[in-house]
Design an enzyme around this catalytic site. Structure first.
Site, PDB file in Angstrom:
ATOM      1  N   HIS A  33      23.200   0.855 -51.923  1.00  0.00           N
ATOM      2  CA  HIS A  33      23.317   2.320 -51.971  1.00  0.00           C
ATOM      3  C   HIS A  33      22.446   2.997 -50.905  1.00  0.00           C
ATOM      4  O   HIS A  33      21.959   4.103 -51.106  1.00  0.00           O
ATOM      5  CB  HIS A  33      22.978   2.856 -53.374  1.00  0.00           C
ATOM      6  CG  HIS A  33      24.061   2.582 -54.385  1.00  0.00           C
ATOM      7  ND1 HIS A  33      25.036   3.505 -54.685  1.00  0.00           N
ATOM      8  CD2 HIS A  33      24.325   1.497 -55.127  1.00  0.00           C
ATOM      9  CE1 HIS A  33      25.852   2.980 -55.610  1.00  0.00           C
ATOM     10  NE2 HIS A  33      25.451   1.764 -55.881  1.00  0.00           N
ATOM     11  N   GLY A 122      39.219  -6.817 -55.303  1.00  0.00           N
ATOM     12  CA  GLY A 122      38.362  -6.314 -56.382  1.00  0.00           C
ATOM     13  C   GLY A 122      37.256  -7.269 -56.772  1.00  0.00           C
ATOM     14  O   GLY A 122      36.715  -7.174 -57.871  1.00  0.00           O
ATOM     15  N   GLY A 124      34.458  -7.688 -54.894  1.00  0.00           N
ATOM     16  CA  GLY A 124      33.250  -7.314 -54.171  1.00  0.00           C
ATOM     17  C   GLY A 124      33.208  -7.858 -52.756  1.00  0.00           C
ATOM     18  O   GLY A 124      32.166  -7.830 -52.105  1.00  0.00           O
ATOM     19  N   SER A 126      35.503  -6.868 -50.362  1.00  0.00           N
ATOM     20  CA  SER A 126      36.161  -5.885 -49.509  1.00  0.00           C
ATOM     21  C   SER A 126      37.473  -6.365 -48.881  1.00  0.00           C
ATOM     22  O   SER A 126      37.631  -6.358 -47.660  1.00  0.00           O
ATOM     23  CB  SER A 126      35.217  -5.360 -48.425  1.00  0.00           C
ATOM     24  OG  SER A 126      35.756  -4.161 -47.938  1.00  0.00           O
ATOM     25  N   SER A 128      39.979  -4.631 -49.107  1.00  0.00           N
ATOM     26  CA  SER A 128      40.616  -3.402 -48.619  1.00  0.00           C
ATOM     27  C   SER A 128      40.309  -3.163 -47.136  1.00  0.00           C
ATOM     28  O   SER A 128      41.209  -2.872 -46.355  1.00  0.00           O
ATOM     29  CB  SER A 128      40.214  -2.197 -49.465  1.00  0.00           C
ATOM     30  OG  SER A 128      38.821  -2.003 -49.458  1.00  0.00           O
ATOM     31  N   GLU A 160      40.693   4.811 -45.516  1.00  0.00           N
ATOM     32  CA  GLU A 160      40.321   4.550 -46.918  1.00  0.00           C
ATOM     33  C   GLU A 160      39.788   5.812 -47.585  1.00  0.00           C
ATOM     34  O   GLU A 160      40.120   6.112 -48.730  1.00  0.00           O
ATOM     35  CB  GLU A 160      39.305   3.396 -46.990  1.00  0.00           C
ATOM     36  CG  GLU A 160      38.965   3.040 -48.426  1.00  0.00           C
ATOM     37  CD  GLU A 160      38.721   1.559 -48.672  1.00  0.00           C
ATOM     38  OE1 GLU A 160      38.960   0.737 -47.772  1.00  0.00           O
ATOM     39  OE2 GLU A 160      38.298   1.230 -49.791  1.00  0.00           O
ATOM     40  N   ASP A 172      31.836  -1.685 -45.252  1.00  0.00           N
ATOM     41  CA  ASP A 172      32.956  -2.615 -45.390  1.00  0.00           C
ATOM     42  C   ASP A 172      33.668  -2.835 -44.059  1.00  0.00           C
ATOM     43  O   ASP A 172      33.862  -3.963 -43.615  1.00  0.00           O
ATOM     44  CB  ASP A 172      33.975  -2.085 -46.409  1.00  0.00           C
ATOM     45  CG  ASP A 172      33.367  -1.922 -47.791  1.00  0.00           C
ATOM     46  OD1 ASP A 172      32.192  -2.291 -47.975  1.00  0.00           O
ATOM     47  OD2 ASP A 172      34.071  -1.407 -48.683  1.00  0.00           O
ATOM     48  N   TYR A 221      28.738   6.561 -59.953  1.00  0.00           N
ATOM     49  CA  TYR A 221      28.512   6.606 -58.496  1.00  0.00           C
ATOM     50  C   TYR A 221      28.258   8.064 -58.063  1.00  0.00           C
ATOM     51  O   TYR A 221      27.345   8.343 -57.295  1.00  0.00           O
ATOM     52  CB  TYR A 221      29.723   6.092 -57.715  1.00  0.00           C
ATOM     53  CG  TYR A 221      29.948   4.602 -57.739  1.00  0.00           C
ATOM     54  CD1 TYR A 221      29.002   3.722 -58.230  1.00  0.00           C
ATOM     55  CD2 TYR A 221      31.130   4.068 -57.242  1.00  0.00           C
ATOM     56  CE1 TYR A 221      29.231   2.355 -58.249  1.00  0.00           C
ATOM     57  CE2 TYR A 221      31.365   2.696 -57.258  1.00  0.00           C
ATOM     58  CZ  TYR A 221      30.418   1.853 -57.769  1.00  0.00           C
ATOM     59  OH  TYR A 221      30.657   0.503 -57.778  1.00  0.00           O
TER      60      TYR A 221
END
Ligand code: ADP
Ligand code: MG
Length: 383
Positions: A33, A122, A124, A126, A128, A160, A172, A221
């Site tokens: 983060h 999904g 972790g 990435s 995508s 994205e 990512d 988040y």
């Protein structure tokens, strides 16, 4: 994977792909983060990726297929609406195409498209971003165009954020784009600027995906993001990257407890990313491992985005021989843990971790062993 892609492309589209591109998945190594706080982060591109094959069509139709979806999605050349339901995966390549067009980049009108992948979605890792960058490179190659790597990465994030609607940071796409074998990617999110940090040889990455996810994760988040911005305001800086531990201590009484705790994590975590970068350069793996564990404990205590499942994995891993360090990786509130190990930690070690997890939670995490790999690249150029 190249042969798999070609065979499947023939089966689905009854022709050969004109171009093939590949982009890797990635592991968030350290920097939890930190991205939207303007900080730094280290990531590894891994030896699993998404491969995209593409061949142009003269009729303007766009036919999208993927190894993970049964049906073909066919769109007209002017279709720009977001897909929904089982076709929604098309939003990643379509979003990429549309942001490229909006940036004035020449893209193919009609085409046959196929994605095949060994990045579990999904988990972790990435998938995508790997899908966005491999698609982007394939669209460019079909037009015999190229782009500076940084622009490709930014367009992937834009697709994205703005088309798919996921507010991810630059990690990512940055790691998938700038990855290099035997190296980590260092990203300063303010620029953003991208750098390479060589890693000593003989290291393994392990990812343990718990398949757990806090029910309110999107809201959490957003709440963490708000608390970080509130802390920056209270300290008197634009973003937490500009704050020092001393400035935070001086502002403690002015901040809500939550804002203080989030800032405490972020400020220390950015310092840990920089210390880990130096330790890697020095080959001091013991220190790198300590920083990974400290990162996890800070996420748990101050950022409060760990979970019983993630904590157990880290504790069990820490006690295993050959494990330098382990930490939650990605957004948290469930998800995955990554470990950095020597070859002393092997399948038997992973089994013991699985068994300890099973004993407590009655399910098994997915286990993936990975190594670093190069960033997105063209595998086959247009004829
Ligand atoms: P992550 O990026 O962490 O793997 P995301 O939820 O961001 O998880 O992205 C996963 C989504 O990306 C999937 O739901 C799907 O829409 C798309 N995707 C990933 N890999 C593929 C693939 N091989 N074929 C089609 N869609 C994919
Ligand atoms: Mg993703």
């Amino acid at each position: 994977m190249k042969d798999v892609l070609i065979a499947r492309f023939r089966a689905v589209h009854s022709r050969e792909p004109e171009v093939i591109a590949r982009a890797p998945g990635r592991i968030e190594f350290i920097g939890n983060h930190t991205d939207y706080n303007g900080g730094t982060v280290l990531g590894a591109a891994i030896d699993r990726g998404v491969w995209v094959g593409l061949a142009r069509r003269t009729d303007g139709r766009r036919r999208f297929a993927s190894d993970s979806r049964a049906e073909l999605v066919e769109l007209a050349a002017d279709a720009s609406a977001r897909a929904t339901g089982t076709s929604s995966w098309v939003n990643y390549p379509l979003g990429m195409l549309l942001v490229m067009q909006a940036a004035g980049i020449e893209t193919p009108a009609g085409f046959d498209f196929l994605a095949v992948s060994d990045v579990p979605p999904g988990a972790g890792l990435s998938s995508s971003a790997a899908l966005e960058l491999s698609s982007g490179l394939a669209f460019l190659a079909a037009q015999r165009q190229s782009l500076p790597r940084e622009q490709l990465v930014k367009l992937g994030r834009k697709a994205e954020n703005e088309f798919v609607g996921v507010p991810c940071g630059i990690l990512d796409q940055g790691v998938s784009g700038f990855g290099r074998k035997d190296c980590l990617v260092h990203i300063d999110c303010r620029g953003p600027t991208f750098g390479i940090v060589p890693m000593p040889p003989g290291l393994d990455f392990w990812v343990f995906n718990t398949h757990t996810k806090h029910a309110l994760v999107d809201g959490l988040y957003a709440e963490r993001h708000k608390e970080c911005m509130e802390a920056a305001l209270g300290i008197g800086v634009g973003l937490l990257v500009e704050a020092t531990p001393e400035a935070l201590a001086a502002a403690e009484t002015r901040l809500s407890r939550a804002a203080y705790k989030r800032a405490r994590h972020v400020i220390d975590e950015i310092a840990r990313v920089e210390r880990a970068t130096e330790a890697l350069r020095a080959g001091d793996m013991a220190l790198v491992g300590k920083l990974l564990l400290a990162s996890h404990r800070s996420s748990r205590t101050w950022f409060e985005n760990s979970s019983a499942e993630l904590d157990l994995l880290v504790d069990v891993l820490e006690a295993e021989k050959g494990v330098y360090g382990a930490r939650l990786t990605g957004g948290g509130f469930g998800g995955a843990v990554m470990a950095l190990t020597s070859s002393q930690f092997d399948g038997d070690g992973a089994k013991r971790v699985e068994e300890a997890y099973w004993a407590k939670f009655g399910s098994k995490p997915d286990v993936i062993r990975a190594h670093t790999d190069d960033g997105a690249s063209l595998v086959k150029e247009a004829p």
